[in-house]
Design a protein around this motif. Sequence first.
Motif, mmCIF file in Angstrom:
data_model
loop_
_atom_site.group_PDB
_atom_site.id
_atom_site.type_symbol
_atom_site.label_atom_id
_atom_site.label_comp_id
_atom_site.label_asym_id
_atom_site.label_seq_id
_atom_site.Cartn_x
_atom_site.Cartn_y
_atom_site.Cartn_z
ATOM 1 N N ARG A 96 16.343 -14.192 91.158
ATOM 2 C CA ARG A 96 15.579 -14.770 90.051
ATOM 3 C C ARG A 96 14.096 -14.501 90.193
ATOM 4 N N GLY A 97 13.628 -14.503 91.422
ATOM 5 C CA GLY A 97 12.191 -14.481 91.649
ATOM 6 C C GLY A 97 11.728 -15.839 92.139
ATOM 7 N N LEU A 98 10.437 -16.056 92.131
ATOM 8 C CA LEU A 98 9.870 -17.296 92.655
ATOM 9 C C LEU A 98 10.503 -18.512 91.982
ATOM 10 N N PRO A 99 10.671 -19.645 92.724
ATOM 11 C CA PRO A 99 10.303 -19.801 94.133
ATOM 12 C C PRO A 99 11.406 -19.410 95.113
ATOM 13 N N ARG A 100 12.567 -19.026 94.650
ATOM 14 C CA ARG A 100 13.659 -18.691 95.562
ATOM 15 C C ARG A 100 13.951 -17.194 95.491
ATOM 16 N N ARG A 101 12.935 -16.404 95.625
ATOM 17 C CA ARG A 101 13.126 -14.969 95.429
ATOM 18 C C ARG A 101 13.947 -14.324 96.523
ATOM 19 N N ASP A 102 14.028 -14.969 97.727
ATOM 20 C CA ASP A 102 14.832 -14.379 98.786
ATOM 21 C C ASP A 102 16.323 -14.619 98.592
ATOM 22 N N GLU A 103 16.688 -15.528 97.728
ATOM 23 C CA GLU A 103 18.108 -15.829 97.521
ATOM 24 C C GLU A 103 18.684 -14.744 96.618
ATOM 25 N N GLN A 104 19.364 -13.804 97.218
ATOM 26 C CA GLN A 104 19.891 -12.662 96.491
ATOM 27 C C GLN A 104 21.388 -12.842 96.273
ATOM 28 N N PHE A 105 21.838 -12.436 95.102
ATOM 29 C CA PHE A 105 23.239 -12.521 94.727
ATOM 30 C C PHE A 105 23.781 -11.098 94.688
ATOM 31 N N PHE A 106 24.888 -10.897 95.390
ATOM 32 C CA PHE A 106 25.416 -9.553 95.575
ATOM 33 C C PHE A 106 26.595 -9.270 94.651
ATOM 34 N N GLY A 107 26.687 -8.028 94.248
ATOM 35 C CA GLY A 107 27.864 -7.551 93.545
ATOM 36 C C GLY A 107 28.955 -7.177 94.529
ATOM 37 N N PRO A 108 30.148 -6.772 94.016
ATOM 38 C CA PRO A 108 31.295 -6.470 94.878
ATOM 39 C C PRO A 108 31.151 -5.177 95.659
ATOM 40 N N GLY A 109 30.201 -4.349 95.293
ATOM 41 C CA GLY A 109 29.967 -3.108 96.018
ATOM 42 C C GLY A 109 30.811 -1.940 95.533
ATOM 43 N N THR A 110 30.340 -0.744 95.856
ATOM 44 C CA THR A 110 31.090 0.489 95.630
ATOM 45 C C THR A 110 31.322 1.127 96.984
ATOM 46 N N ARG A 111 32.590 1.322 97.320
ATOM 47 C CA ARG A 111 32.912 1.968 98.598
ATOM 48 C C ARG A 111 32.977 3.475 98.378
ATOM 49 N N LEU A 112 32.066 4.201 98.992
ATOM 50 C CA LEU A 112 32.000 5.659 98.873
ATOM 51 C C LEU A 112 32.545 6.310 100.132
ATOM 52 N N THR A 113 33.461 7.227 99.941
ATOM 53 C CA THR A 113 33.970 8.053 101.031
ATOM 54 C C THR A 113 33.625 9.495 100.729
ATOM 55 N N VAL A 114 32.923 10.132 101.654
ATOM 56 C CA VAL A 114 32.551 11.541 101.513
ATOM 57 C C VAL A 114 33.377 12.344 102.510
ATOM 58 N N LEU A 115 34.160 13.292 101.992
ATOM 59 C CA LEU A 115 35.060 14.087 102.845
ATOM 60 C C LEU A 115 34.481 15.459 103.156
#
Lengths: 115, 113
Positions: A96-115
């Motif tokens: 959100r930003g101030l005052p709790r800007r360090d509180e980050q909400f994460f997405g599920p991620g993308t798992r990348l495999t490079v062969l």
Amino acid sequence: EAGVAQSPRYKIIEKRQSVAFWCNPISGHATLYWYQQILGQGPKLLIQFQNNGVVDDSQLPKDRFSAERLKGVDSTLKIQPAKLEDSAVYLCASSRGLPRRDEQFFGPGTRLTVL
Amino acid sequence: EDKVVQSPLSLVVHEGDTVTLNCSYEVTNFRSLLWYKQEKKAPTFLFMLTSSGIEKKSGRLSSILDKKELFSILNITATQTGDSAVYLCAVGEDVGTASKLTFGTGTRLQVTL
């Protein structure tokens, strides 16, 4: 409140190919982050946006990685060309930003495999 | 270089045990310390600590920060199998106008029956 959305969830490519990831942050969150998490390690910040401007990209390998957040909402991260060591989970987060800007909400991620 | 070190790297406990996870840090412009729980997906937020000596509690989890000795602990009492996860510690600091989180490598907790 809908969470951070990412796509695709999984991607397998061969080295030297290109790949792009998409992220849509929580509505109203001005700050967006891309992290790389290699197996067995903590997330490492690649780039941080405040609205559509970059505020920190010091750890982004700019010879092959690029990211944009053109309208200050969703963002794409691209790797071109990919290397074997890019195999990792790519996490997007927002705050959100101030005052709790360090509180980050994460997405599920993308798992990348490079062969 | 900024560092966040977690210990132990992994541990296995029996259901009902109490565990203490440790996080020490060396950063230039400390602002906050955060704990996240990561199962097979995204890290989920547990606590944010900014002041020394003030314990934060949420159910069976609690955490405290010591800014003089530069460490934090996360306690989990009466552990359950659902507590099995990687617990990440992160330190927030000011970098110009940016808000930077530096993560540790995590502690992998396995709770067995």
